[in-house]
Design an enzyme around this catalytic site. Structure first.
Site, PDB file in Angstrom:
ATOM      1  N   CYS A  81      -4.277  -2.358   0.376  1.00  0.00           N
ATOM      2  CA  CYS A  81      -4.613  -3.710  -0.064  1.00  0.00           C
ATOM      3  C   CYS A  81      -4.829  -4.547   1.186  1.00  0.00           C
ATOM      4  O   CYS A  81      -3.923  -4.723   1.991  1.00  0.00           O
ATOM      5  CB  CYS A  81      -3.485  -4.288  -0.915  1.00  0.00           C
ATOM      6  SG  CYS A  81      -3.868  -5.894  -1.648  1.00  0.00           S
ATOM      7  N   SER A  85       0.832  -1.187   0.000  1.00  0.00           N
ATOM      8  CA  SER A  85       0.000   0.000   0.000  1.00  0.00           C
ATOM      9  C   SER A  85       0.872   1.243   0.000  1.00  0.00           C
ATOM     10  O   SER A  85       2.056   1.197   0.302  1.00  0.00           O
ATOM     11  CB  SER A  85      -0.916   0.002   1.223  1.00  0.00           C
ATOM     12  OG  SER A  85      -1.615  -1.223   1.323  1.00  0.00           O
ATOM     13  N   HIS A  94       0.791  15.399  -3.728  1.00  0.00           N
ATOM     14  CA  HIS A  94       1.470  16.327  -4.630  1.00  0.00           C
ATOM     15  C   HIS A  94       0.781  17.685  -4.503  1.00  0.00           C
ATOM     16  O   HIS A  94      -0.449  17.740  -4.401  1.00  0.00           O
ATOM     17  CB  HIS A  94       1.405  15.852  -6.082  1.00  0.00           C
ATOM     18  CG  HIS A  94       1.870  14.447  -6.278  1.00  0.00           C
ATOM     19  ND1 HIS A  94       3.203  14.100  -6.315  1.00  0.00           N
ATOM     20  CD2 HIS A  94       1.174  13.296  -6.433  1.00  0.00           C
ATOM     21  CE1 HIS A  94       3.305  12.782  -6.490  1.00  0.00           C
ATOM     22  NE2 HIS A  94       2.090  12.276  -6.556  1.00  0.00           N
TER      23      HIS A  94
END
EC number: 4.1.1.50
Length: 264
Positions: free
Chosen positions: A140, A112, A117
Site C-alpha cells: 500500500c 503491507s 504457502h
C-alpha cells in the site's frame, strides 16, 4: 507518466501473486516419497523465511512481524508484515523495467504483507510429482511489488510460473481528482530481466481498463535428466524415456494452460 502531487497518503493497493511449479518424475513409490520429503525440506518454513526476508531487503521494507509454520505431512507457510518509513516520492523509481536480484533498492511500504504457502503433491500412479509455491506481495503506497519479481523466480526453481498483478482502490491528487493507478505498465514481462525472458515461453492476458495483468511462463528447454529423481535416463530403455518425456510434457502443458489435455 508525470508524477502526481497527492492529497495525503497514497491509498492504492498493489498486489503481485504468482504460482511457481516444479515438476518431477519418480519411478517408484520410494522415489516418490523421497522427492516429497526432499522438496518439503528444501522449502521448509526457515528457508522460506530467509527468501521473504531478503525480498523485504530488496524492496526496502521494514519487517514488523514474522509468522511461520511447517505442516504435517508436508507443506509450509510464512507471512511477513512490513511497514514503511517517510520517503520523498520524488526518489521513487516507477518506470517499467526489471527489478534487481539480490541487490538492495530503496522502497517503502505501509500496511503491507508478503506471504508464501507450499503444496507438494504426487499421485500413486504415473510417477508424476509436483511442487507448487503460492506467493503474494501486497503493498500500500507508491511502490510496486513487481520489483521483487526477478529475485523470487530465481530463488524458486520454476518450470511453470503464473503471475497476476492488480492495482486496487484509488488515491486523490491535490485537486481532488481520483487516480486509479499511479504508474505506467503494459506488461508484467517488462519487469523481467532479459536472461529470464530468454528461458521461458510467455503469454499475456491483460485487462487494462481494470488494471489487471496476467502472465504465464513455461520453461523452453526440456532435459529429461533434470526431471528424474534418483533415476538416470541412461538406465532406462528408449521406450521408457519416450513415455516419461511425453508424460512430463503433457503434465507441464496442462498446468500451463489450466486444462486437461486428451492423450493423442
Amino acid at each position: 507518466m508525470k508524477k502526481l502531487k497527492l492529497h495525503g497518503f497514497n491509498n492504492l493497493t498493489k498486489s503481485l501473486s504468482f504460482c511457481i511449479y516444479d515438476i518431477c518424475y519418480a519411478k517408484t513409490a520410494e522415489e516418490r516419497d523421497g522427492y516429497i520429503a526432499y522438496i518439503d525440506e528444501l522449502y521448509n518454513a526457515n528457508r522460506l523465511t530467509e527468501i521473504l526476508s531478503e525480498t523485504c531487503s530488496i524492496i526496502g521494507a521494514n519487517i514488523l512481524n514474522i509468522a511461520r509454520q511447517d505442516y504435517e505431512p508436508q507443506g509450509a507457510s510464512v507471512t511477513i508484515l512490513v511497514s514503511e518509513e517517510p520517503i520523498d516520492p520524488k526518489l521513487i523509481d516507477q518506470t517499467e523495467h526489471p527489478g534487481p536480484l539480490p541487490e538492495t533498492v530503496v522502497a517503502h511500504l505501509d500496511k503491507s504483507h508478503i506471504c508464501v504457502h507450499t503444496y507438494p503433491e504426487s499421485h500413486p500412479e504415473g510417477g508424476l510429482c509436483t511442487f507448487r509455491a503460492d506467493i503474494e506481495v501486497s503493498t500500500c503506497g507508491v511502490i510496486s511489488p513487481l520489483k521483487a519479481l526477478n529475485y523470487l523466480i530465481h530463488q524458486l526453481e520454476s518450470d511453470i510460473v503464473t503471475i497476476d498483478y492488480r492495482v486496487r482502490g484509488f488515491t486523490r491528487d491535490v485537486n481532488g481528482m481520483k487516480h486509479f493507478i499511479d504508474h505506467e505498465i503494459n506488461s508484467i514481462q517488462n519487469f523481467m530481466s532479459e536472461d529470464m525472458k530468454s528461458l521461458y515461453d510467455m503469454v499475456d492476458v491483460n485487462v487494462y481498463q481494470e488494471n489487471i495483468f496476467h502472465t504465464k511462463m513455461l520453461l523452453k528447454e526440456f532435459d529429461l535428466k533434470h526431471y528424474m529423481f534418483h533415476t538416470k535416463p541412461e538406465d532406462l530403455t528408449e521406450t521408457e524415456r519416450q513415455q516419461i518425456t511425453a508424460a512430463l510434457w503433457k503434465e507441464m502443458r496442462e498446468i500451463y494452460y489450466g486444462r486437461n489435455i486428451s492423450a493423442v
